[in-house]
Design a protein around this motif. Sequence first.
Motif, PDB file in Angstrom:
ATOM      1  N   SER A   1       0.817  -1.235  -0.097  1.00 23.17           N
ATOM      2  CA  SER A   1      -0.001   0.018  -0.093  1.00 23.17           C
ATOM      3  C   SER A   1       0.949   1.260   0.166  1.00 23.17           C
ATOM      4  O   SER A   1       1.791   1.328   0.838  1.00 23.17           O
ATOM      5  N   PRO A   2       0.536   2.154  -0.940  1.00 27.44           N
ATOM      6  CA  PRO A   2       1.378   3.572  -0.937  1.00 27.44           C
ATOM      7  C   PRO A   2       1.196   4.250   0.548  1.00 27.44           C
ATOM      8  O   PRO A   2       2.120   4.730   0.704  1.00 27.44           O
ATOM      9  N   ARG A   3       0.202   4.100   1.028  1.00 29.45           N
ATOM     10  CA  ARG A   3       0.016   4.901   2.238  1.00 29.45           C
ATOM     11  C   ARG A   3       0.905   4.065   3.309  1.00 29.45           C
ATOM     12  O   ARG A   3       1.386   4.921   4.116  1.00 29.45           O
ATOM     13  N   ARG A   4       0.831   2.929   3.409  1.00 31.99           N
ATOM     14  CA  ARG A   4       2.070   2.332   4.368  1.00 31.99           C
ATOM     15  C   ARG A   4       3.293   2.501   4.124  1.00 31.99           C
ATOM     16  O   ARG A   4       4.252   3.112   4.969  1.00 31.99           O
TER      17      ARG A   4
ATOM     18  N   ALA B   1       3.913   6.369   4.683  1.00 32.22           N
ATOM     19  CA  ALA B   1       4.080   6.491   6.377  1.00 32.22           C
ATOM     20  C   ALA B   1       5.490   5.881   7.003  1.00 32.22           C
ATOM     21  O   ALA B   1       6.244   6.608   7.735  1.00 32.22           O
ATOM     22  N   LEU B   2       5.933   4.784   6.570  1.00 33.55           N
ATOM     23  CA  LEU B   2       7.265   4.327   6.907  1.00 33.55           C
ATOM     24  C   LEU B   2       8.355   5.141   6.472  1.00 33.55           C
ATOM     25  O   LEU B   2       9.111   5.607   7.222  1.00 33.55           O
ATOM     26  N   GLY B   3       8.350   5.864   5.369  1.00 33.43           N
ATOM     27  CA  GLY B   3       9.499   6.523   4.741  1.00 33.43           C
ATOM     28  C   GLY B   3       9.312   8.118   5.701  1.00 33.43           C
ATOM     29  O   GLY B   3      10.151   8.419   5.963  1.00 33.43           O
ATOM     30  N   MET B   4       8.077   8.411   5.729  1.00 31.90           N
ATOM     31  CA  MET B   4       8.132  10.048   6.426  1.00 31.90           C
ATOM     32  C   MET B   4       8.493   9.759   8.022  1.00 31.90           C
ATOM     33  O   MET B   4       9.089  10.537   8.339  1.00 31.90           O
TER      34      MET B   4
ATOM     35  N   PHE C   1      -1.082  14.114   8.526  1.00 26.97           N
ATOM     36  CA  PHE C   1      -1.968  14.818   7.557  1.00 26.97           C
ATOM     37  C   PHE C   1      -2.223  13.855   6.242  1.00 26.97           C
ATOM     38  O   PHE C   1      -3.135  13.495   6.088  1.00 26.97           O
ATOM     39  N   MET C   2      -1.154  13.436   5.959  1.00 32.18           N
ATOM     40  CA  MET C   2      -1.126  12.136   4.884  1.00 32.18           C
ATOM     41  C   MET C   2      -2.032  10.821   5.413  1.00 32.18           C
ATOM     42  O   MET C   2      -2.844  10.694   4.485  1.00 32.18           O
ATOM     43  N   LEU C   3      -1.741  10.357   6.588  1.00 32.90           N
ATOM     44  CA  LEU C   3      -2.823   9.248   7.001  1.00 32.90           C
ATOM     45  C   LEU C   3      -4.186   9.638   7.202  1.00 32.90           C
ATOM     46  O   LEU C   3      -5.009   9.014   6.631  1.00 32.90           O
TER      47      LEU C   3
END
Length: 178
Positions: free
Chosen positions: A67-70, A73-76, A174-176
């Motif tokens: 998932s791009p969201r995961r 989040a991991l990267g950020m 914010f992204m999440l």
Amino acid sequence: VWTVWLVYGAFYFCRTNISAAVPGLLAPAGAGGLGLSSTQVGMILASLKLTYGLGQLLNGQLSERVSPRRLLALGMFGSAALNVLFGLSTAFYFLLFVWALNGYNQALGWTPCVRVVGNWIPIERRGKAIGLIGTGYQLTQGLTFLIAAQAAQHLGWRGALYLPAGLLAATGVFMLLF
């Protein structure tokens, strides 16, 4: 598109901020710096670029399966945490290792963003969307130089790492949410 614009641009808060910390890395230890040599600082800076390139290669494949969201989040959150850890550290090899890990975490930004654009934006509008998103990292890169320099001036060289890390982590939240 605007969320992707902000998210990808925010990665630059914890990638280009090191330039404001370099004077502190070079300054003598007694003067509040770390007393590293120019060669050591160059090695630290190069480590991010090397692991970023390797990460782009690996994460391009990973972003097709996760998932791009995961991944974002991991990267950020990973990059923000590594910036704080870098600011808390003093040993050259540990700094080198942490900044190299930061390079890999930074490479978790672009490919998931491209996947989101590919999934959400119709083909006929993707060029415009990517063009717009491309302005985000130019703007945040410029803002990073200003923010990190001010933080370093008022909080010491470590401030150039801590304040941008907070901005990246806040953007991760914010992204999440969005």
